[in-house]
Structures are given as structure tokens and as C-alpha cells.
Design an enzyme around this catalytic site. Structure first.
Site, short mmCIF file in Angstrom:
data_model
loop_
_atom_site.label_atom_id
_atom_site.label_comp_id
_atom_site.label_asym_id
_atom_site.label_seq_id
_atom_site.Cartn_x
_atom_site.Cartn_y
_atom_site.Cartn_z
N LYS A 102 -85.04 42.23 24.07
CA LYS A 102 -86.18 41.32 23.40
C LYS A 102 -87.19 40.85 24.30
O LYS A 102 -86.80 40.26 25.32
CB LYS A 102 -85.44 40.16 22.95
CG LYS A 102 -86.23 39.17 22.26
CD LYS A 102 -85.53 37.85 21.88
CE LYS A 102 -86.50 36.58 21.46
NZ LYS A 102 -85.87 35.47 21.05
N GLY A 163 -86.84 26.42 18.29
CA GLY A 163 -86.34 25.40 18.57
C GLY A 163 -86.80 24.23 17.79
O GLY A 163 -86.31 23.12 17.80
N ALA A 189 -87.29 32.61 15.60
CA ALA A 189 -87.74 31.19 15.83
C ALA A 189 -88.22 30.49 14.44
O ALA A 189 -89.08 31.02 13.93
CB ALA A 189 -88.65 30.98 17.00
N GLY A 190 -87.84 29.31 14.68
CA GLY A 190 -88.28 28.16 13.79
C GLY A 190 -87.45 27.92 12.56
O GLY A 190 -87.72 26.96 11.56
N ASN A 211 -81.36 30.62 17.05
CA ASN A 211 -80.11 30.07 17.93
C ASN A 211 -80.04 28.56 17.84
O ASN A 211 -78.80 28.06 17.33
CB ASN A 211 -80.83 30.35 19.37
CG ASN A 211 -79.80 30.08 20.43
OD1 ASN A 211 -80.00 30.35 21.66
ND2 ASN A 211 -79.04 29.19 20.22
N THR A 212 -80.96 27.52 17.89
CA THR A 212 -80.86 26.43 17.72
C THR A 212 -80.37 25.96 16.25
O THR A 212 -79.49 24.83 16.16
CB THR A 212 -82.19 25.59 17.79
OG1 THR A 212 -82.95 26.44 18.91
CG2 THR A 212 -81.96 24.15 18.44
#
Lengths: 259, 67
Positions: A102, A163, A189-190, A211-212
Site C-alpha cells: 500500500k 481517522g 479512509a474516512g 482502521n480507526t
């Protein structure tokens, strides 16, 4: 397409799950491993960092998430130039033997938007060096096209800043990228909650990377499970083809034969 | 001899250490790391044969959690 034979294919590798999860921000590697099991994901992103020389007995990610069973996708988080990214991933390849990577070249720490100029440069260097590059990018269809033309293995536009958990901010752009791209498109992301992941998949994305949203949920294991279902639900809805939007009501029960 | 490893100075290492000698000295798991010496990757096949020189700058990395 039958939903049960529907596979995600990245650089010739076949995956049943369309969810990719990160391994950062968890309280422990054990919690991370449990969330991974609940998510059904087959790919995890990992970071490349200096070993802890003062405590070589520190727990290692590989002791909790087996790289033989789960595909490790090393990232270039923290790299701000193409050269840094290439250096990091060459080391990752030596440590793990993986060529699927990545690429993310970030800019300002405040918004963590990708530096697209550097991202393009790094992608060229990595592809020339034999890497299969899954590339984190802005949700700009023009850059997405350029990255695909360079030979990237997957285009991974952000849904919102890393995040932030704000969900898919520009559905029009994500849809444009999906329509024009022949390699997998993965929203990276997001995503904040399950409905965000479902929206990404309903737009026709091939997968979602997060992830987050899982790691910082109050119950990460349960959220991992929710994401697994959301990605599947969104994918099925996309394959099923939604009904057209109408301006006015349309009764579900026939009006004829009323008493 | 002196080596800089992950930004730290190791001043009193014995001379003629191979990469493998150093990894053993540092007690690091060889299967899970990668080594760079003066910005060149040392392949695992070279751990025994590559001898470190006074002043070499090494980076030793592994995988950690990340997004």
C-alpha cells in the site's frame, strides 16, 4: 453475478472478503487479532518501523496475526517523499517477501491528504521495481486515471480524511472513479460506521479499507462484525441493482378492487 | 568498532562482526526483520557473509500495527 462466487481479485490474487482492515490504534495485538477474526478480512495493512532494540522481547504483530494466513499489506505511512516510500517498501519486501504493497505519500499532518505529485513519482519507482501497488489517493478521477495508467494494482481513494470517520464525502467522485477504473477500487479512509461502508459498496467500489472505525469503536470486535455485514450488504445491494429514485409516492398495495 | 543502529550509537562492538553476529548480539528474531546497511538492503542470504565496518549506519525494521 451470484453473490457466493463473487470474489475480489487484486493483482491476480483472489479474496472472498472485500473488507481490508488496519492494525493500528488497537489496545492490544490480541484485540486486533480478535477484531480481524470477527471482520472476516483476509488482508491487513501493517506499518514498517525500527525494531525495539532495548526490548527485543516486546510482543510482535506477527505473533498474533499470522502472515501465512492473513495477507500483510505493508504501508508507507509516515513517508513524505517518493524516495522514503520506496526505501520503506523495499525493506518490507525483504522482511516479509511480499510484493503487494500500500503506497501512501502524505502531505500535511493536519489533514493527511495524499501528496499526489509524490504519490505518482513513488508509484512509478515501485512498479519499475516489481511491486504490485495499491495506492491511497485523493478522490480525484483525473489522478485515479493516471495512477491506473501507470499500472497500479488497485486505486484507493479516500472517502474522508484518515481517522476522521466522516463517511463518504464525495459520492459523485467515488462513483466516477468506479465507472472509469478497470482495476479494483477500494475506499481507503474516512469510514466511521457500518452505513458508510455500505454506501461505498453500493456505489460500486470493490472493497473498503478501514482502521480507526473498528479500532476506536467502544466495542471493536462487535464493530468488526458490523463492518463485515455492511460490506456484504452493500455489495449485494450493488449487484442486485437498486430501484430507481422517484419524485412521488407509488403505492405498494394495488388500488384496484378496494371494497 | 562503532555502529549507528536505528539512530543509536553502539560504540564498543567487537571488530569483524557479520550482520548475523550483530543480530545474535542484539537478540533479534531474524525471520521477522529486515536490515539496511548504509541505505543498502542486506539480503537474508548475506547475513553471514556481510561484514560490518566501523562507522556503518544500520536500520533494522519489523512490522507493527498500522492503517
Amino acid at each position: 453475478m451470484a453473490a457466493d462466487t463473487d470474489k475480489l481479485v487484486i493483482a491476480g490474487r483472489e479474496f472472498s472478503s472485500r473488507l481490508v482492515i488496519g492494525t493500528g490504534k488497537y489496545e492490544t495485538y490480541q484485540q486486533n487479532a480478535d477484531a480481524l477474526a470477527a471482520s472476516g478480512a483476509e488482508i491487513v495493512t501493517v506499518a514498517v518501523r525500527r525494531v525495539n532494540l532495548t526490548n527485543p522481547d516486546e510482543p510482535l504483530l506477527v505473533d498474533f496475526i499470522d502472515p501465512k494466513k492473513t495477507v500483510y499489506l505493508p504501508n508507507t505511512a509516515g513517508c513524505f517523499t517518493g524516495e522514503d516510500a520506496v526505501r520503506t517498501l523495499r525493506l518490507a519486501r525483504e522482511a516479509g517477501g511480499w510484493d503487494l504493497v500500500k503506497l501512501e505519500v502524505l502531505s500535511d499532518p493536519k489533514h493527511l491528504y495524499p501528496d499526489m505529485e509524490e504519490t505518482m513519482r513513488a508509484a512509478k519507482l515501485l512498479i519499475a521495481d516489481g511491486f504490485e501497488v495499491m495506492v491511497y489517493c485523493s478522490d480525484d478521477p483525473v489522478f485515479a486515471r493516471k495512477l491506473e495508467d501507470l499500472g497500479c494494482a488497485a486505486i484507493m481513494p479516500l472517502g474522508a480524511p484518515i481517522g476522521s470517520g466522516l463517511g463518504i464525502q464525495n459520492q459523485v467522485n467515488i462513483r466516477l472513479i468506479v465507472e472509469q477504473t478497470t482495476v479494483p477500487v477500494i475506499v481507503d479512509a474516512g469510514v466511521g460506521t457500518a452505513s458508510d461502508a455500505a454506501i461505498a459498496m453500493e456505489l460500486g467500489c470493490d472493497g473498503v479499507l478501514m482502521n480507526t472505525a473498528i479500532a476506536e469503536a467502544k466495542d471493536p470486535i462487535l464493530m468488526a462484525k458490523a463492518m463485515k455485514h455492511a460490506v456484504k450488504a452493500g455489495r449485494h445491494a450493488y449487484l442486485a441493482g437498486r430501484m430507481p429514485r422517484k419524485k412521488y409516492a407509488d403505492p405498494s398495495s394495488p388500488l384496484a378492487g378496494l371494497i | 568498532m562503532k555502529l549507528i543502529i536505528n539512530g543509536e550509537t553502539y560504540a564498543e562492538l567487537k571488530a569483524d562482526m557479520s550482520v548475523l553476529d550483530l543480530l545474535t548480539y542484539l537478540n533479534l528474531p531474524k525471520a521477522k526483520i529486515a536490515v539496511e546497511c548504509n541505505k543498502e538492503i542486506v539480503p537474508k542470504s548475506g547475513y553471514k557473509t556481510v561484514l560490518l565496518q566501523d562507522g556503518d549506519v544500520l536500520e533494522i525494521i519489523t512490522f507493527i500495527g498500522g492503517g
